[in-house]
Design a protein around this motif. Structure first.
Motif, PDB file in Angstrom:
ATOM      1  N   ARG A  13      -8.201 -10.524  11.593  1.00  0.00           N
ATOM      2  CA  ARG A  13      -8.684 -11.813  10.694  1.00  0.00           C
ATOM      3  C   ARG A  13      -7.839 -11.831   9.606  1.00  0.00           C
ATOM      4  N   VAL A  14      -6.704 -12.870   9.992  1.00  0.00           N
ATOM      5  CA  VAL A  14      -5.624 -13.236   8.836  1.00  0.00           C
ATOM      6  C   VAL A  14      -6.002 -14.573   8.601  1.00  0.00           C
ATOM      7  N   PRO A  15      -5.958 -14.695   7.086  1.00  0.00           N
ATOM      8  CA  PRO A  15      -6.647 -15.892   6.465  1.00  0.00           C
ATOM      9  C   PRO A  15      -5.562 -17.241   7.143  1.00  0.00           C
ATOM     10  N   PRO A  16      -6.069 -18.208   7.490  1.00  0.00           N
ATOM     11  CA  PRO A  16      -5.197 -19.272   7.853  1.00  0.00           C
ATOM     12  C   PRO A  16      -4.158 -19.779   6.691  1.00  0.00           C
ATOM     13  N   ARG A  17      -3.174 -20.223   7.328  1.00  0.00           N
ATOM     14  CA  ARG A  17      -1.991 -20.910   6.144  1.00  0.00           C
ATOM     15  C   ARG A  17      -2.887 -22.092   5.403  1.00  0.00           C
ATOM     16  N   ARG A  18      -2.583 -22.022   4.412  1.00  0.00           N
ATOM     17  CA  ARG A  18      -3.277 -23.139   3.569  1.00  0.00           C
ATOM     18  C   ARG A  18      -2.487 -24.444   3.629  1.00  0.00           C
ATOM     19  N   VAL A  46      -0.453  -4.798  15.407  1.00  0.00           N
ATOM     20  CA  VAL A  46      -1.042  -5.399  14.236  1.00  0.00           C
ATOM     21  C   VAL A  46      -2.594  -4.962  14.484  1.00  0.00           C
ATOM     22  N   VAL A  47      -2.993  -4.696  13.122  1.00  0.00           N
ATOM     23  CA  VAL A  47      -4.353  -3.908  13.065  1.00  0.00           C
ATOM     24  C   VAL A  47      -4.970  -4.750  11.965  1.00  0.00           C
ATOM     25  N   SER A  48      -6.570  -5.070  11.964  1.00  0.00           N
ATOM     26  CA  SER A  48      -7.106  -5.232  10.754  1.00  0.00           C
ATOM     27  C   SER A  48      -8.211  -4.578  10.602  1.00  0.00           C
ATOM     28  N   ASP A  49      -8.714  -4.567   9.408  1.00  0.00           N
ATOM     29  CA  ASP A  49      -9.994  -3.640   9.140  1.00  0.00           C
ATOM     30  C   ASP A  49     -10.599  -4.324   7.642  1.00  0.00           C
ATOM     31  N   ASP A  51     -10.443  -6.451   4.726  1.00  0.00           N
ATOM     32  CA  ASP A  51      -9.407  -7.349   4.135  1.00  0.00           C
ATOM     33  C   ASP A  51      -7.903  -6.447   4.161  1.00  0.00           C
ATOM     34  N   LEU A  52      -7.962  -5.645   4.916  1.00  0.00           N
ATOM     35  CA  LEU A  52      -6.478  -5.085   5.391  1.00  0.00           C
ATOM     36  C   LEU A  52      -6.053  -5.489   6.423  1.00  0.00           C
ATOM     37  N   VAL A  53      -4.781  -5.457   6.697  1.00  0.00           N
ATOM     38  CA  VAL A  53      -3.905  -5.820   7.887  1.00  0.00           C
ATOM     39  C   VAL A  53      -2.668  -5.075   7.804  1.00  0.00           C
ATOM     40  N   LEU A  54      -2.466  -4.204   8.729  1.00  0.00           N
ATOM     41  CA  LEU A  54      -1.257  -3.404   8.998  1.00  0.00           C
ATOM     42  C   LEU A  54      -0.517  -4.044  10.127  1.00  0.00           C
ATOM     43  N   LEU A  55       0.870  -4.355   9.653  1.00  0.00           N
ATOM     44  CA  LEU A  55       1.774  -4.455  10.641  1.00  0.00           C
ATOM     45  C   LEU A  55       3.064  -3.240  11.160  1.00  0.00           C
ATOM     46  N   HIS A  56       3.040  -2.895  12.313  1.00  0.00           N
ATOM     47  CA  HIS A  56       3.915  -1.962  12.929  1.00  0.00           C
ATOM     48  C   HIS A  56       5.096  -2.615  13.495  1.00  0.00           C
ATOM     49  N   ASP A  72       4.090  -2.322   7.302  1.00  0.00           N
ATOM     50  CA  ASP A  72       3.441  -3.255   6.137  1.00  0.00           C
ATOM     51  C   ASP A  72       2.048  -3.243   6.083  1.00  0.00           C
ATOM     52  N   ILE A  73       1.361  -3.132   5.121  1.00  0.00           N
ATOM     53  CA  ILE A  73      -0.028  -3.300   4.804  1.00  0.00           C
ATOM     54  C   ILE A  73      -0.200  -4.254   3.883  1.00  0.00           C
ATOM     55  N   PHE A  74      -0.973  -5.111   4.142  1.00  0.00           N
ATOM     56  CA  PHE A  74      -1.266  -6.209   3.279  1.00  0.00           C
ATOM     57  C   PHE A  74      -2.871  -6.091   2.957  1.00  0.00           C
ATOM     58  N   ARG A  75      -3.222  -6.443   1.699  1.00  0.00           N
ATOM     59  CA  ARG A  75      -4.599  -6.741   1.280  1.00  0.00           C
ATOM     60  C   ARG A  75      -4.798  -8.144   0.838  1.00  0.00           C
ATOM     61  N   PHE A  76      -5.694  -8.621   1.644  1.00  0.00           N
ATOM     62  CA  PHE A  76      -6.104 -10.304   1.161  1.00  0.00           C
ATOM     63  C   PHE A  76      -7.411 -10.196   0.479  1.00  0.00           C
ATOM     64  N   GLN A  77      -7.288 -11.258  -0.520  1.00  0.00           N
ATOM     65  CA  GLN A  77      -8.181 -11.518  -1.415  1.00  0.00           C
ATOM     66  C   GLN A  77      -8.479 -13.208  -1.692  1.00  0.00           C
ATOM     67  N   ASP A  78      -9.541 -13.605  -1.242  1.00  0.00           N
ATOM     68  CA  ASP A  78      -9.623 -15.325  -1.434  1.00  0.00           C
ATOM     69  C   ASP A  78      -8.559 -15.880  -0.506  1.00  0.00           C
ATOM     70  N   GLY A  79      -8.186 -15.438   0.566  1.00  0.00           N
ATOM     71  CA  GLY A  79      -7.362 -16.108   1.521  1.00  0.00           C
ATOM     72  C   GLY A  79      -5.754 -15.784   1.203  1.00  0.00           C
ATOM     73  N   ARG A  80      -5.617 -15.083   0.023  1.00  0.00           N
ATOM     74  CA  ARG A  80      -3.868 -14.685  -0.201  1.00  0.00           C
ATOM     75  C   ARG A  80      -3.663 -13.287  -0.093  1.00  0.00           C
ATOM     76  N   ILE A  81      -2.660 -12.875  -0.081  1.00  0.00           N
ATOM     77  CA  ILE A  81      -2.159 -11.764  -0.112  1.00  0.00           C
ATOM     78  C   ILE A  81      -2.455 -11.125  -1.561  1.00  0.00           C
ATOM     79  N   ALA A  82      -3.161  -9.951  -2.054  1.00  0.00           N
ATOM     80  CA  ALA A  82      -3.437  -9.721  -3.092  1.00  0.00           C
ATOM     81  C   ALA A  82      -2.530  -8.501  -3.509  1.00  0.00           C
ATOM     82  N   GLU A  83      -2.101  -7.626  -2.497  1.00  0.00           N
ATOM     83  CA  GLU A  83      -1.466  -6.327  -2.388  1.00  0.00           C
ATOM     84  C   GLU A  83      -0.553  -6.119  -1.338  1.00  0.00           C
TER      85      GLU A  83
END
Length: 102
Positions: A13-18, A46-49, A51-56, A72-83
């Motif tokens: 569940r990766v947010p779509p490109r705006r 690629v693993v998601s849980d 709001d988190l997405v992990l790329l190996h 790489d681990i990304f945390r999404f918030q409001d459709g954008r990378i927050a962390e």
């Protein structure tokens, strides 16, 4: 293993490109690679849980250079990378066993 899901069962569940610009190529994609125009990578997992997405992935900074194993681990918030967090390690030329980093 009980409770373990394979990659095909994990919903991504990766947010779509705006914006509507085309996606960037997989060569020199990451800011850390700006000084390495020949850098390239190959996604392994690629693993998601939530709001988190992990790329190996495996990567090289230049052709013929030793490879890297990267998370790489990304945390999404409001459709954008927050962390963002990452870790990398050189891929050894030889191993004491048959296990690989990928």
């Amino acid at each position: 293993m009980p409770g373990q899901r394979n990659r095909s069962q994990v919903p991504l569940r990766v947010p779509p490109r705006r914006d509507r610009r085309p996606a960037r190529p997989r060569r020199g994609h990451f800011p850390a690679c700006r000084g390495f125009p020949e850098a390239a990578y190959e996604e392994k997992r690629v693993v998601s849980d939530g709001d988190l997405v992990l790329l190996h992935f495996s990567g090289v900074l230049a052709p013929g250079a030793p490879g890297l194993a990267v998370f790489d681990i990304f945390r999404f918030q409001d459709g954008r990378i927050a962390e963002h967090w990452d870790a990398s390690q050189d891929v050894p030329e030889t191993s004491d066993n048959d296990n690989t980093m990928f």
